[in-house]
Design a protein around this motif. Structure first.
Motif, short mmCIF file in Angstrom:
data_model
loop_
_atom_site.label_atom_id
_atom_site.label_comp_id
_atom_site.label_asym_id
_atom_site.label_seq_id
_atom_site.Cartn_x
_atom_site.Cartn_y
_atom_site.Cartn_z
N LYS A 133 57.55 48.14 39.42
CA LYS A 133 56.94 49.48 39.37
C LYS A 133 55.53 49.48 39.94
O LYS A 133 54.86 50.50 39.95
N GLY A 134 55.05 48.31 40.39
CA GLY A 134 53.73 48.25 41.04
C GLY A 134 52.63 47.64 40.19
O GLY A 134 51.48 47.62 40.60
N LEU A 135 52.96 47.12 39.01
CA LEU A 135 51.95 46.53 38.13
C LEU A 135 51.70 45.08 38.53
O LEU A 135 52.65 44.33 38.76
N LYS A 136 50.43 44.71 38.62
CA LYS A 136 50.06 43.33 38.93
C LYS A 136 48.97 42.89 37.95
O LYS A 136 48.10 43.68 37.58
N VAL A 137 49.04 41.60 37.59
CA VAL A 137 48.02 41.01 36.73
C VAL A 137 46.88 40.53 37.63
O VAL A 137 47.12 39.91 38.67
N MET A 138 45.63 40.83 37.24
CA MET A 138 44.48 40.37 38.00
C MET A 138 44.16 38.92 37.61
O MET A 138 44.16 38.59 36.43
N GLU A 139 43.89 38.11 38.60
CA GLU A 139 43.43 36.75 38.36
C GLU A 139 41.91 36.80 38.28
O GLU A 139 41.26 37.20 39.25
N SER A 140 41.36 36.41 37.15
CA SER A 140 39.91 36.55 36.96
C SER A 140 39.18 35.23 36.80
O SER A 140 38.02 35.12 37.23
N ILE A 141 39.78 34.27 36.19
CA ILE A 141 39.08 33.02 35.87
C ILE A 141 38.66 32.31 37.16
O ILE A 141 39.44 32.20 38.11
N ASN A 142 37.39 31.84 37.17
CA ASN A 142 36.75 31.14 38.29
C ASN A 142 36.57 32.03 39.53
O ASN A 142 36.42 31.52 40.63
N THR A 143 36.61 33.35 39.36
CA THR A 143 36.32 34.26 40.46
C THR A 143 34.94 34.86 40.23
O THR A 143 34.47 34.95 39.08
N PRO A 144 34.25 35.29 41.27
CA PRO A 144 32.93 35.92 41.07
C PRO A 144 33.08 37.19 40.23
O PRO A 144 34.04 37.94 40.37
N PHE A 145 32.09 37.40 39.34
CA PHE A 145 32.12 38.60 38.49
C PHE A 145 31.97 39.84 39.36
O PHE A 145 31.08 39.93 40.20
N ASP A 146 32.86 40.79 39.18
CA ASP A 146 32.87 42.04 39.96
C ASP A 146 32.99 43.21 38.98
O ASP A 146 34.00 43.30 38.26
N THR A 147 32.00 44.07 38.97
CA THR A 147 32.03 45.20 38.02
C THR A 147 33.14 46.20 38.32
O THR A 147 33.49 47.01 37.48
N ASP A 148 33.70 46.14 39.53
CA ASP A 148 34.81 47.02 39.87
C ASP A 148 36.13 46.53 39.28
O ASP A 148 37.11 47.28 39.21
N LEU A 149 36.15 45.24 38.86
CA LEU A 149 37.37 44.66 38.32
C LEU A 149 37.22 44.15 36.89
O LEU A 149 38.21 44.09 36.16
N HIS A 150 36.01 43.79 36.52
CA HIS A 150 35.79 43.11 35.23
C HIS A 150 34.86 43.90 34.33
O HIS A 150 34.00 44.64 34.80
N GLU A 151 35.03 43.65 33.04
CA GLU A 151 34.13 44.18 32.02
C GLU A 151 33.58 42.97 31.28
O GLU A 151 34.32 42.23 30.63
N ALA A 152 32.27 42.76 31.40
CA ALA A 152 31.65 41.58 30.79
C ALA A 152 31.47 41.81 29.30
O ALA A 152 30.83 42.77 28.88
#
Length: 191
Positions: A133-152
């Motif tokens: 249906k178009g759902l994807k899990v975001m890979e976050s660990i060891n990636t640069p912090f991005d406020t468009d994708l992450h909530e610190a």
């Protein structure tokens, strides 16, 4: 006799003149009747009133048509919103059935291994259906912090210099639906 002949000629001339005048007058009055019936002479004011009435009629028709269009599209939008998730819900029903079977099996199970394996299979099936249906899990660990994708959630000292400004841990996974973020990943950032 001559007088009689002259009188008769004069009467005939008079009668002929009268007939000619009558025919000419009749033709003129017939022409006038034709003109009044074909295109009656309207004053400028009357023409403007007719044009105004025609424009008002056209305006009312367009307004009614637009009003009907608005009602129809609003009704369609409400129906779409009410049934928008129907496709996803229907595809999730098989997974709900799998969970019901897993619960029945867990009631009589003696070993935990097969239950864990069954739950893992149901989880994989759920992720597969949602992925379709178009759902994807975001890979976050060891990636640069991005406020468009992450909530610190918090910042901690980075264990190494290369992890500064990067995501160290993920408390909640983030998800995208058709390349648009629908839930931000809650992460711990190294400082």
């Amino acid at each position: 006799m001559e007088n009689n002949a002259e009188a008769q000629v004069t009467n005939e001339e008079t009668t002929a003149a009268q007939n000619a005048a009558a025919e000419q007058g009749g033709a003129e009055s017939g022409a006038e009747e034709t003109n009044t019936e074909a295109t009656p002479e309207l004053s400028v004011e009357e023409k403007l009133k007719q044009e105004n009435a025609a424009l008002n009629d056209k305006y009312l028709r367009l307004f009614a048509e637009f009003d009907n269009y608005k009602r129809r599209t609003q009704k369609e939008r409400i129906e779409l919103l009410q049934t928008a998730g129907k496709d996803v819900i229907v595809s999730l029903l098989t997974i709900l059935d799998d969970f019901d079977r897993a619960n029945k099996a867990a009631e009589t199970a003696v070993e935990v291994g097969p239950i864990k394996e069954g739950v893992q299979l149901v989880h994989n099936k759920l992720m597969s259906v949602l992925g379709q249906k178009g759902l994807k899990v975001m890979e976050s660990i060891n990636t640069p912090f991005d406020t468009d994708l992450h909530e610190a959630i918090t910042k901690v000292p980075a264990p190494s210099e290369e992890l500064k400004g990067k995501v160290i841990d993920e408390l909640e996974k983030g998800y995208t639906l058709n390349e648009k973020v629908i839930r931000f990943a809650k992460v711990v950032v190294g400082s």
